[in-house]
Design an enzyme around this catalytic site. Structure first.
Site, PDB file in Angstrom:
ATOM      1  N   ASP A   2       0.838  -1.194   0.000  1.00  0.00           N
ATOM      2  CA  ASP A   2       0.000   0.000   0.000  1.00  0.00           C
ATOM      3  C   ASP A   2       0.876   1.248   0.000  1.00  0.00           C
ATOM      4  OD1 ASP A   2      -2.199  -1.610   0.073  1.00  0.00           O
ATOM      5  OD2 ASP A   2      -2.468  -1.469   2.243  1.00  0.00           O
ATOM      6  N   ARG A   3       0.311   2.323  -0.508  1.00  0.00           N
ATOM      7  CA  ARG A   3       1.063   3.587  -0.581  1.00  0.00           C
ATOM      8  C   ARG A   3       1.553   4.017   0.795  1.00  0.00           C
ATOM      9  NH1 ARG A   3       0.176   8.980  -3.618  1.00  0.00           N
ATOM     10  NH2 ARG A   3       1.040  10.490  -2.192  1.00  0.00           N
TER      11      ARG A   3
END
Length: 475
Positions: free
Chosen positions: A230-231
């Site tokens: 995930d970012r």
């Protein structure tokens, strides 16, 4: 001469964000009648202001700069007008930008187009309306209404080099410092938080584009992402440097059985594949350790503009995907939070975040998408902490010389506390020759090489601070 200067000055003001000054001559007096039929003398109501336009920097193009070290000169990239606008207006919702294109309120101007002083007087002669899918050309400049920003605009001029869309020298050096392992088949680096995995042009500061440009190390093609994080999360990120290594490792991360072959050596190495995450969650799971087997499904929100992952319905009619996670609580509850270790046995989008928030009821600190309401209660109603073995209360203390990093557990807005700390994978370089040929039982010259590789990545700064704070308490 004076008349010509006035005409040029008027054109400059038309493109600025400030309204043109009021005329010097006195306004005529008119008679107004209000709702009570009372006549009054006053100035006329101001008419509509001329539309104020915001000017973006000229498009640099992608083929004029020198190629990066170790890479061949690439063909110019195709960048559309809507992608160029979205890059500079990063804080503006995408639907707002698209609406301005649909209403034909976005104009283009080519910098090398010859425009006389007489033409500048009428902006319609050198500004033309463009569509969202029009291809940007070098030197083209886009103008759009200031209203698209709806407030302060976050300009990202510094992230794009002046002559190329490739990463600049500082970005390349920074990314190479993150590499913790490199061989002929794979690349492993420690991803920092808040770095996107994939980005659409012209957004080049994503891991796939940065790695392809900065981590080729002389290969014709850059490394390719084997899996994703995930970012907001951080930790170990694996790249395949060859087509064969990327394909086989991608199968391994999808399913261990899918990656197996007729080789017992390779299959045994695949069985040992493992990922371990460390996470800080709000609350404590009921059981100290266990396995979460909860299928996941995606739902669309806002007319398909956003999506969310949820626990699937037991009936299984909503397109559920199998998701299994092993977990273990690593210590006591401190400041209302607990450190846990997570082992994903399947690779689904947002699997760990949803399993922690909905299956265990303990969302990860900093995960506002799946734990917003729990964060609100956690901040508003702090509870005393107790030692689980003695039952005695204790309180937090700040160790001497420890700086409180922004985003830690004591911050007003903590960052996501999810980190891919450990990874064990097959040593795929042992099974590949220099020309990419696959050897089932390992290449003859690599018998002394280990069958497995194990990597450990240190936590980011905000998680290190949280770890030090929570490990320093008084009983």
């Amino acid at each position: 001469m004076l008349c010509r200067r006035r005409r040029v000055g008027a054109a400059v003001r038309w493109l600025s964000r400030l309204a043109p000054p009021a005329p010097a001559e006195a306004d005529p007096v008119v008679v107004r009648v209000d709702g009570s039929n009372v006549a009054r003398l006053g100035k006329p109501k101001p008419g509509p202001r001329p539309r104020q336009l915001l000017s973006l920097p000229p498009f640099p193009g992608g083929g004029d700069g020198d190629p990066l070290p170790g890479r061949k000169a690439a063909a110019p990239r195709r960048v559309t007008a809507v992608s160029w606008v979205k890059h500079y207006l990063a804080d503006v919702p995408q639907e707002v930008v698209q609406a301005h294109f649909n209403k034909r309120l976005v104009y283009s101007e080519c910098s090398d187009h010859e425009v006389s002083v007489e033409t500048i007087k009428s902006q319609k002669h050198h500004l033309k309306k463009i569509k969202h899918n029009d291809v940007m050309e070098p030197g083209m400049r886009i103008h759009l209404p200031v209203s698209v920003a709806e407030g302060e605009i976050k300009k990202r001029y510094e992230t794009i080099p002046t002559a190329t869309l490739h990463p600049n020298k500082d970005e390349i050096e920074y990314l190479r410092r993150l590499v913790i392992h490199k061989d002929s088949a794979i690349l492993v680096l420690n991803k920092p938080p808040k770095v996107p995995m994939k980005g659409n042009l012209p957004v080049h500061n994503s891991m796939d584009v940065l790695a392809a440009a900065a981590l080729s190390y002389g290969n014709e093609e850059g490394p390719k992402l084997v899996h994703r994080l995930d970012r907001e999360s951080s930790g170990l990120l694996l790249f395949g440097r060859t087509k064969e290594s990327f394909t086989r490792l991608h199968w391994l991360f999808t399913s261990v059985n899918l990656a197996k072959t007729n080789s017992q050596v390779w299959n045994a190495a695949c069985e040992a594949y493992m990922q371990r995450y460390w996470a800080l969650v709000i609350g404590t799971p009921k059981e100290r350790e266990g396995i979460i087997s909860a299928p996941l499904s995606k739902v669309l929100l806002d007319d398909g503009k956003a999506e969310r992952v949820i626990l699937a319905h037991p009936s299984g009619i909503d397109g559920a995907q199998e998701a299994v996670t092993a977990y273990r609580v690593m210590g006591p509850t401190i400041h209302g939070c607990s450190w846990i270790e997570l082992r994903p046995l399947t690779g689904r989008k947002h699997q760990l975040r949803v399993h922690c928030a909905e299956a265990l009821g303990t969302p990860i600190v900093g995960d506002y998408k799946y734990g917003w309401f729990v964060h609100q209660r956690w901040k508003q109603n702090p509870q005393p902490d107790f030692e689980p073995f003695t039952g005695e209360p204790y309180k937090l203390r700040r160790p001497e010389g420890l700086e409180i990093q922004k985003g830690s557990v004591l911050s007003k807005v903590p960052l996501l506390h999810l980190h891919c700390r450990e990874m064990v994978i097959p040593n795929i370089a042992k099974f590949l020759s220099s020309n990419g040929e696959w050897h089932e039982n390992g290449a003859p010259w690599s018998k002394e090489k280990p069958n497995l590789l194990r990597f450990i990545a240190p936590m980011p700064a905000h998680m290190k601070i949280s770890w030090n704070i929570m490990s320093s308490y008084l009983v």
